[in-house]
Design an enzyme around this catalytic site. Structure first.
Site, mmCIF file in Angstrom:
data_model
loop_
_atom_site.group_PDB
_atom_site.id
_atom_site.type_symbol
_atom_site.label_atom_id
_atom_site.label_comp_id
_atom_site.label_asym_id
_atom_site.label_seq_id
_atom_site.Cartn_x
_atom_site.Cartn_y
_atom_site.Cartn_z
ATOM 1 N N TYR A 85 -9.237 14.896 -4.452
ATOM 2 C CA TYR A 85 -8.664 14.940 -5.580
ATOM 3 C C TYR A 85 -8.077 16.210 -5.814
ATOM 4 C CZ TYR A 85 -7.252 12.590 -9.801
ATOM 5 O OH TYR A 85 -6.633 11.830 -11.333
ATOM 6 N N ASP B 228 0.346 -0.819 -0.390
ATOM 7 C CA ASP B 228 0.062 0.180 -0.182
ATOM 8 C C ASP B 228 0.881 0.972 0.170
ATOM 9 O OD1 ASP B 228 -1.775 2.453 0.389
ATOM 10 O OD2 ASP B 228 -2.280 1.347 2.480
ATOM 11 N N ILE C 143 -9.395 10.453 -19.560
ATOM 12 C CA ILE C 143 -8.397 9.546 -19.969
ATOM 13 C C ILE C 143 -9.031 8.048 -20.076
ATOM 14 C CG2 ILE C 143 -6.182 7.960 -20.735
ATOM 15 C CD1 ILE C 143 -5.237 10.690 -20.676
#
Ligand code: NAP
Length: 248
Positions: A156, A64, A189
């Site tokens: 984000y 992780d 994308i």
């Protein structure tokens, strides 16, 4: 001779999407690749076997990227297996979208941990090795959202803006040791991350893109591979947008 012949690379989140395309492109250019995946299954096996078919060495490294212990271990595993570390691509990322007033603290924390803290941890681990070798190239996958913001993505956007700031700070700090640090900022994308978008959101997004289409993972991978190679040896602290002209 292929541009990256003899180089060794670690790509975080390399099991699918843009990360898998980056792994394959680096290997096609001659690099041996450690493919990171978060586990507990081993979805990186397929990418590893595709790289081996190209005649390059590859290993799957579980970890992780937001855990300091995991990052230290997987970096050591990559170095032990491949014999060094010339290239790090910080690609792993997640989204947990939601409007500001409804976003949970957990969704803020998890995106900041996986998308930003990971870049600090992985760069720190790789830099120790690259500084000793007095060479190396690190490429961070940011996002145009880190430059222009986006409703519903305050976590984000903050993480990706942070990735750009970390890129520039590390570039200044590591340049004297021969280590270059750059970022690639994709627009929209075609990957599992964007497959979840509704047709309405997709159409609205395409209207903001001068080239009028989403990019492919390969478009991002091409820019990353170029930044890793010697053709970009005088480029550090730079952000290349791969976005069909969306942000200019
Ligand atoms: P994706 O298809 O969701 O792939 C993300 C990868 O990161 C997967 O391999 C995933 O592994 C891995 N990952 C997630 N959490 C992790 C963790 N804690 N530790 C290690 N690996 C972890 O996403 P993508 O679209 O290829 O995106 C790749 C990067 O490009 C991300 O940084 C993203 O923010 C950025 N980006 C994407 C777009 C786009 O339009 N797709 C645009 C701008 C920027 P599992 O699958 O096993 O969970």
């Amino acid at each position: 001779m292929p541009e990256l012949e003899g180089r060794t690379a670690l790509v975080t989140g390399g099991s699918r999407g843009i990360g898998a395309a980056i792994c394959m492109t680096l290997a096609s250019a001659g690099a041996d690749v450690a493919v990171n995946y978060p586990g507990p299954d081993v979805p990186a096996d397929e990418v590893v076997s595709e790289i081996e078919k190209l005649g390059r060495r590859a290993i799957a490294v579980c970890g992780d990227v937001s855990s300091a212990g995991d990052v230290e271990r997987m970096t050591a595993e990559a170095v032990d297996a491949l014999g060094g570390l010339d290239i790090l691509v910080n690609n792993a990322g997640i989204t947990r979208d939601g409007l500001l007033v409804r976003m949970s603290e957990q969704d803020w924390d998890s995106v900041l941990a996986v998308d930003l803290k990971s870049v600090f941890l992985c760069t720190q681990a790789a830099a120790k090795i690259m500084m000793k070798a007095r060479s190396g190239s690190i490429v961070n996958i940011a996002s145009v959202i880190g430059q222009i913001g986006n409703a519903g993505q305050v976590n984000y956007a903050a993480a990706k803006a942070g990735v750009i700031a970390v890129t520039k700070s590390c570039a200044k700090e590591l340049a004297s040791r021969g280590v270059r640090v750059n970022a690639v900022a994709p627009g929209f994308i075609e990957t599992p991350m964007t497959a979840a978008l509704s047709d309405k959101v997709r159409e609205a997004a395409q209207e903001q893109i001068p080239l009028r289409r989403f990019g492919e993972a390969q478009d991002v991978a091409n820019a990353v591979a170029w930044l890793c190679g010697d053709q970009a040896s005088y480029i550090t602290g730079h952000v290349i947008n791969v976005d069909g002209g969306m942000v200019m």
